[in-house]
Design a protein around this motif. Structure first.
Motif, mmCIF file in Angstrom:
data_model
loop_
_atom_site.group_PDB
_atom_site.id
_atom_site.type_symbol
_atom_site.label_atom_id
_atom_site.label_comp_id
_atom_site.label_asym_id
_atom_site.label_seq_id
_atom_site.Cartn_x
_atom_site.Cartn_y
_atom_site.Cartn_z
ATOM 1 N N GLN A 35 -1.658 -1.391 -4.512
ATOM 2 C CA GLN A 35 -0.439 -0.578 -4.414
ATOM 3 C C GLN A 35 0.050 -0.533 -2.964
ATOM 4 N N TRP A 36 -0.874 -0.391 -2.025
ATOM 5 C CA TRP A 36 -0.489 -0.373 -0.614
ATOM 6 C C TRP A 36 0.135 -1.700 -0.190
ATOM 7 N N PHE A 37 -0.412 -2.820 -0.712
ATOM 8 C CA PHE A 37 0.159 -4.125 -0.385
ATOM 9 C C PHE A 37 1.588 -4.270 -0.916
ATOM 10 N N ARG A 38 1.934 -3.506 -1.922
ATOM 11 C CA ARG A 38 3.312 -3.520 -2.437
ATOM 12 C C ARG A 38 4.189 -2.493 -1.725
ATOM 13 N N GLY A 39 3.567 -1.570 -1.010
ATOM 14 C CA GLY A 39 4.296 -0.479 -0.376
ATOM 15 C C GLY A 39 4.127 -0.472 1.130
ATOM 16 N N GLU A 40 3.374 0.527 1.614
ATOM 17 C CA GLU A 40 3.285 0.746 3.054
ATOM 18 C C GLU A 40 2.582 -0.355 3.837
ATOM 19 N N LEU A 41 1.776 -1.197 3.193
ATOM 20 C CA LEU A 41 1.124 -2.318 3.898
ATOM 21 C C LEU A 41 1.771 -3.667 3.597
ATOM 22 N N LYS A 42 2.901 -3.651 2.931
ATOM 23 C CA LYS A 42 3.582 -4.899 2.567
ATOM 24 C C LYS A 42 3.929 -5.723 3.806
ATOM 25 N N ASP A 43 4.473 -5.096 4.831
ATOM 26 C CA ASP A 43 4.845 -5.830 6.048
ATOM 27 C C ASP A 43 3.620 -6.392 6.754
ATOM 28 N N LEU A 56 0.779 -7.203 5.301
ATOM 29 C CA LEU A 56 0.332 -8.314 4.456
ATOM 30 C C LEU A 56 1.166 -9.565 4.721
ATOM 31 N N CYS A 57 2.483 -9.400 4.760
ATOM 32 C CA CYS A 57 3.373 -10.546 4.979
ATOM 33 C C CYS A 57 3.260 -11.099 6.395
ATOM 34 N N ASP A 58 2.959 -10.245 7.365
ATOM 35 C CA ASP A 58 2.744 -10.724 8.728
ATOM 36 C C ASP A 58 1.429 -11.493 8.845
ATOM 37 N N THR A 59 0.459 -11.137 8.015
ATOM 38 C CA THR A 59 -0.848 -11.784 8.058
ATOM 39 C C THR A 59 -0.881 -13.057 7.223
ATOM 40 N N ILE A 60 -0.387 -12.970 6.010
ATOM 41 C CA ILE A 60 -0.352 -14.136 5.119
ATOM 42 C C ILE A 60 1.082 -14.637 5.091
ATOM 43 N N ASN A 61 1.364 -15.601 5.968
ATOM 44 C CA ASN A 61 2.716 -16.146 6.067
ATOM 45 C C ASN A 61 2.658 -17.655 6.259
ATOM 46 N N GLU A 62 3.815 -18.270 6.338
ATOM 47 C CA GLU A 62 3.910 -19.727 6.442
ATOM 48 C C GLU A 62 3.171 -20.272 7.657
ATOM 49 N N ARG A 91 2.659 -18.074 -2.856
ATOM 50 C CA ARG A 91 3.172 -17.788 -4.204
ATOM 51 C C ARG A 91 2.443 -16.582 -4.802
ATOM 52 N N ILE A 92 1.125 -16.549 -4.647
ATOM 53 C CA ILE A 92 0.324 -15.435 -5.156
ATOM 54 C C ILE A 92 0.725 -14.139 -4.455
ATOM 55 N N ARG A 93 0.878 -14.196 -3.137
ATOM 56 C CA ARG A 93 1.302 -13.006 -2.381
ATOM 57 C C ARG A 93 2.626 -12.479 -2.905
ATOM 58 N N ASN A 94 3.600 -13.372 -3.080
ATOM 59 C CA ASN A 94 4.931 -12.953 -3.525
ATOM 60 C C ASN A 94 4.906 -12.398 -4.943
ATOM 61 N N ARG A 95 4.127 -13.018 -5.814
ATOM 62 C CA ARG A 95 4.046 -12.526 -7.202
ATOM 63 C C ARG A 95 3.327 -11.182 -7.262
ATOM 64 N N HIS A 96 2.367 -10.973 -6.386
ATOM 65 C CA HIS A 96 1.692 -9.675 -6.341
ATOM 66 C C HIS A 96 2.670 -8.593 -5.863
ATOM 67 N N ILE A 97 3.383 -8.881 -4.793
ATOM 68 C CA ILE A 97 4.332 -7.906 -4.242
ATOM 69 C C ILE A 97 5.395 -7.544 -5.272
ATOM 70 N N GLU A 150 -1.330 -9.307 -10.687
ATOM 71 C CA GLU A 150 -2.265 -8.431 -9.964
ATOM 72 C C GLU A 150 -3.301 -9.312 -9.269
ATOM 73 N N GLN A 151 -3.214 -9.397 -7.951
ATOM 74 C CA GLN A 151 -4.103 -10.274 -7.178
ATOM 75 C C GLN A 151 -4.711 -9.542 -5.977
ATOM 76 N N THR A 152 -5.001 -8.252 -6.152
ATOM 77 C CA THR A 152 -5.506 -7.448 -5.045
ATOM 78 C C THR A 152 -6.767 -8.034 -4.425
#
Length: 87
Positions: free
Chosen positions: A21-29, A31-37, A53-59, A64-66
């Motif tokens: 839930q945090w990866f979809r909310g308050e930790l989303k940025d 997560l995206c800063d850590t797992i990026n291109e 792809r997994i990161r984006n589908r989870h967000i 569900e790929q926590t």
């Protein structure tokens, strides 16, 4: 005397941490800063496109790929911290 005795006599219980839930909310940025291109391109054991792809589908809530994201997130943070230590 004021606390129900059953609270003391029951087995030990764990508790869940809502990382997904945090990866979809308050930790989303974070997560995206850590797992990026850029972070996954030099990682030999990662399929970067699949991980993104997994990161984006989870967000988006499609998947569900926590557990996988938590492992990759921690590995990439560790790698970024220590990759230059042996040079």
């Amino acid at each position: 005397r004021k606390i129900d005795r059953t609270l003391f006599d029951r087995r030990k219980q764990g508790f869940g941490v809502p990382v997904g839930q945090w990866f979809r909310g308050e930790l989303k940025d974070v997560l995206c800063d850590t797992i990026n291109e850029h972070s996954v391109v030099d990682m030999p054991d990662f399929n970067g496109d699949e991980l993104l792809r997994i990161r984006n589908r989870h967000i988006s809530g499609e998947e569900e790929q926590t557990t996988l994201l938590w492992l990759c997130f921690n590995y990439l943070r560790w790698y970024e911290t220590f990759k230059d230590a042996n040079q």
